[in-house]
Design an enzyme around this catalytic site. Sequence first.
Site, PDB file in Angstrom:
ATOM      1  N   HIS A 119     -20.073 -25.645   7.888  1.00 18.11           N
ATOM      2  CA  HIS A 119     -20.160 -25.107   9.244  1.00 18.11           C
ATOM      3  C   HIS A 119     -19.028 -25.753  10.056  1.00 18.11           C
ATOM      4  O   HIS A 119     -18.663 -26.894   9.793  1.00 18.11           O
ATOM      5  CB  HIS A 119     -21.522 -25.512   9.811  1.00 18.11           C
ATOM      6  CG  HIS A 119     -21.878 -24.897  11.130  1.00 18.11           C
ATOM      7  ND1 HIS A 119     -21.392 -25.359  12.316  1.00 18.11           N
ATOM      8  CD2 HIS A 119     -22.704 -23.861  11.441  1.00 18.11           C
ATOM      9  CE1 HIS A 119     -21.900 -24.639  13.307  1.00 18.11           C
ATOM     10  NE2 HIS A 119     -22.698 -23.720  12.806  1.00 18.11           N
ATOM     11  N   ASP A 196     -25.138 -32.899   6.193  1.00 18.75           N
ATOM     12  CA  ASP A 196     -25.511 -32.013   7.285  1.00 18.75           C
ATOM     13  C   ASP A 196     -26.804 -31.307   6.857  1.00 18.75           C
ATOM     14  O   ASP A 196     -26.790 -30.399   6.030  1.00 18.75           O
ATOM     15  CB  ASP A 196     -24.370 -31.016   7.517  1.00 18.75           C
ATOM     16  CG  ASP A 196     -24.744 -29.908   8.484  1.00 18.75           C
ATOM     17  OD1 ASP A 196     -25.922 -29.829   8.894  1.00 18.75           O
ATOM     18  OD2 ASP A 196     -23.842 -29.112   8.824  1.00 18.75           O
ATOM     19  N   GLN A 199     -29.838 -27.049   7.858  1.00 19.70           N
ATOM     20  CA  GLN A 199     -30.580 -25.953   7.236  1.00 19.70           C
ATOM     21  C   GLN A 199     -31.587 -26.432   6.196  1.00 19.70           C
ATOM     22  O   GLN A 199     -32.289 -25.618   5.591  1.00 19.70           O
ATOM     23  CB  GLN A 199     -29.609 -24.969   6.557  1.00 19.70           C
ATOM     24  CG  GLN A 199     -28.676 -24.265   7.510  1.00 19.70           C
ATOM     25  CD  GLN A 199     -29.404 -23.370   8.500  1.00 19.70           C
ATOM     26  OE1 GLN A 199     -30.551 -22.977   8.291  1.00 19.70           O
ATOM     27  NE2 GLN A 199     -28.740 -23.049   9.593  1.00 19.70           N
ATOM     28  N   LYS A 222     -33.806 -26.025  14.961  1.00 23.59           N
ATOM     29  CA  LYS A 222     -33.926 -25.268  13.706  1.00 23.59           C
ATOM     30  C   LYS A 222     -35.179 -25.659  12.926  1.00 23.59           C
ATOM     31  O   LYS A 222     -35.443 -25.136  11.843  1.00 23.59           O
ATOM     32  CB  LYS A 222     -32.685 -25.485  12.832  1.00 23.59           C
ATOM     33  CG  LYS A 222     -31.415 -24.898  13.460  1.00 23.59           C
ATOM     34  CD  LYS A 222     -30.260 -24.989  12.496  1.00 23.59           C
ATOM     35  CE  LYS A 222     -28.911 -24.908  13.173  1.00 23.59           C
ATOM     36  NZ  LYS A 222     -28.464 -23.529  13.436  1.00 23.59           N
ATOM     37  N   CYS A 360     -20.003 -19.240  11.953  1.00 27.67           N
ATOM     38  CA  CYS A 360     -19.315 -20.520  12.170  1.00 27.67           C
ATOM     39  C   CYS A 360     -18.795 -21.101  10.860  1.00 27.67           C
ATOM     40  O   CYS A 360     -18.756 -22.314  10.677  1.00 27.67           O
ATOM     41  CB  CYS A 360     -20.218 -21.544  12.864  1.00 27.67           C
ATOM     42  SG  CYS A 360     -20.659 -21.106  14.528  1.00 27.67           S
TER      43      CYS A 360
HETATM   44  C1  PLP Z   1     -25.239 -26.032   8.413  1.00 26.65           C
HETATM   45  C2  PLP Z   1     -25.141 -26.195   9.895  1.00 26.65           C
HETATM   46  N1  PLP Z   1     -24.504 -27.254  10.398  1.00 26.65           N
HETATM   47  C3  PLP Z   1     -24.399 -27.445  11.733  1.00 26.65           C
HETATM   48  C4  PLP Z   1     -24.939 -26.575  12.631  1.00 26.65           C
HETATM   49  C5  PLP Z   1     -24.774 -26.843  14.097  1.00 26.65           C
HETATM   50  O1  PLP Z   1     -25.996 -27.117  14.692  1.00 26.65           O
HETATM   51  P1  PLP Z   1     -26.121 -27.282  16.258  1.00 26.65           P
HETATM   52  O2  PLP Z   1     -25.424 -26.117  16.852  1.00 26.65           O
HETATM   53  O3  PLP Z   1     -27.595 -27.266  16.515  1.00 26.65           O
HETATM   54  O4  PLP Z   1     -25.486 -28.590  16.636  1.00 26.65           O
HETATM   55  C6  PLP Z   1     -25.610 -25.450  12.151  1.00 26.65           C
HETATM   56  C7  PLP Z   1     -26.202 -24.478  13.083  1.00 26.65           C
HETATM   57  O5  PLP Z   1     -25.771 -23.395  13.303  1.00 26.65           O
HETATM   58  C8  PLP Z   1     -25.713 -25.257  10.748  1.00 26.65           C
HETATM   59  O6  PLP Z   1     -26.338 -24.191  10.247  1.00 26.65           O
END
Ligand code: PLP
Lengths: 402, 148
Positions: A119, A196, A199, A222, A360
């Site tokens: 991401h 990370d 998910q 999430k 993203c």
């Molecule tokens: C794998 C992953 N990493 C990071 C993020 C970023 O999360 P946040 O926007 O809650 O900081 C997301 C969310 O879209 C994600 O799916």
Amino acid sequence: MFDPVKIRSEFPIFSHHPELIYLDNAATTQKPEAVIRATSDFYQKENANIHRGIYELAANASQKYEQVRRTVASFIGAERPESIVYTSGTTEGINLVAQSFLAGRLQPGDEVVISAMEHHANLIPWQQVCKMQGAKLRVIPVSEAGEIDLAVFKKMLSERTKMVALVHVSNTLGTINPVEEMIEMAHSRDIPVLLDGAQSVAHYPLDVQALDVDFFVFSGHKIFGPTGTGILYGKPEHLENMEPVTFGGDMINSVSFETTTFAAVPQRFEAGTTNIAGVIGLGAAIDFLMKFDKNDILAHLKNLTETATDALRQIDGLKIIGTAQNKSAIVSFTLGNVHPHDVATFLGSENIAVRAGNHCTQPLMDFYGLPGTTRASFSIYNTAEEALRLAEALKDIQRFFA
Amino acid sequence: MNEQLKALYKTVILEHNARPFHFEKKEDAGHVLEAYNPLCGDRFQVFLEVKNGVVTEACFHGYGCAISKASTSVLVKNLENQPVEKAQELCRSFLKMTNPDSQEPVEMAEEFMAFSATRDFPGRLKCATLSWEEMTLFLEKQTVENEN
Ligand SMILES: Cc1ncc(COP(=O)(O)O)c(C=O)c1O
């Protein structure tokens, strides 16, 4: 017994939108009554700022706020609550580690290793730190199916590698990465690893100590909690040696005009008034989640993913993007020449909420030569019938555009 | 399937999406505009020749959803052989017609009116207006340059 229909009834959004088929859970999950009530009760009956007041309301608020730290610690298997830092989300957690932990250790010529399926939140913070320090960002390739080749990963590690940052479950492909092996490989070279978990944490049994991971980050929103909340877990020996990057109130020991000594971990990373009500809500979300056996959740999601995948495969011109062996409840696809936004608009008019675009993960889309995909992502309140409705709606769309 | 949505995509949009007007690259064109929406990734290039205040040639290329592709196609088709002022007028009318905040009724040919339905789909409005907004900026520059 695990009953998605009964679980659904605990989520007020579905009484306001009974027709809603919500398949955008990778973006954010809906919130159960218990979480909404916990936040609103806090504002209605318990609101006070923490750490500063000595009156009863303030003391109780502080106590509740710190209780959530213990809840989170036990939820992910952290050794102690002090290893849990409150953040505004995954993004902030990664930025904090990149700036506070890594930046000072990076020399020109050093390397940071990430994967091609990161991401943007787990790409740009590292890219920018590397740029600042003259270090190099190296990217583990993914296969057509969306998997990482462990042998390739291993070869990429060297004495120059100062950090590995990896997505546990890909939000675009659904791939569950072999993080156990990857952490071991990195550690055999003394390279710290950040996972990370945005998910993964909602569905997968998780034990940061068993994984021996150095940093683990996720977002509250999430996992059925409020937006603007998140967690950074760090090994105590790392957190103790990290300097804060945001300065202000509530993170100090003593201050003069000449110098400041910082508070202990984790307060030193939590400058200013934080999202107190959000943290209380996050605690309620984790309590809610812990009512379930994660094996039941996993079995349910596996069943949904298989139902959806089988039904989608029957559709002419539909191509599933991300076909890893080990996959979570995320199904990305393209539908012939119909643009993902057109697909999502039509699904939306049938009350089916999905996401369309690059999710993203623009470099990953570039790798697949796609401008984007349509993505259905499932959660505990979804049913097999909803997965089949998705497939039926897609057939209509395909006919309309044919 | 939702009737309102079918109305939005009706023949004009489906037709232009399937068979866009002058859909080709012309790297050596006198003017190349880029219409890009970073939120969704839609990206079109419009290639133009302008001679003596008249758009003499126009074509476009790129990638986007059916609505943005069709709206760019309709734009390009209606620009050719138009004086810059006329083209500006056309853009103004189109953007007014698709603007949900505008109360003023705008009458345009069916080809354009097809996009008025995006008013009911706020998430898709930008798809209809992306290239038109970029074109408006470009045409403004043209007139300023002409005056100088
Ligand atoms: C794998 C992953 N990493 C990071 C993020 C970023 O999360 P946040 O926007 O809650 O900081 C997301 C969310 O879209 C994600 O799916």
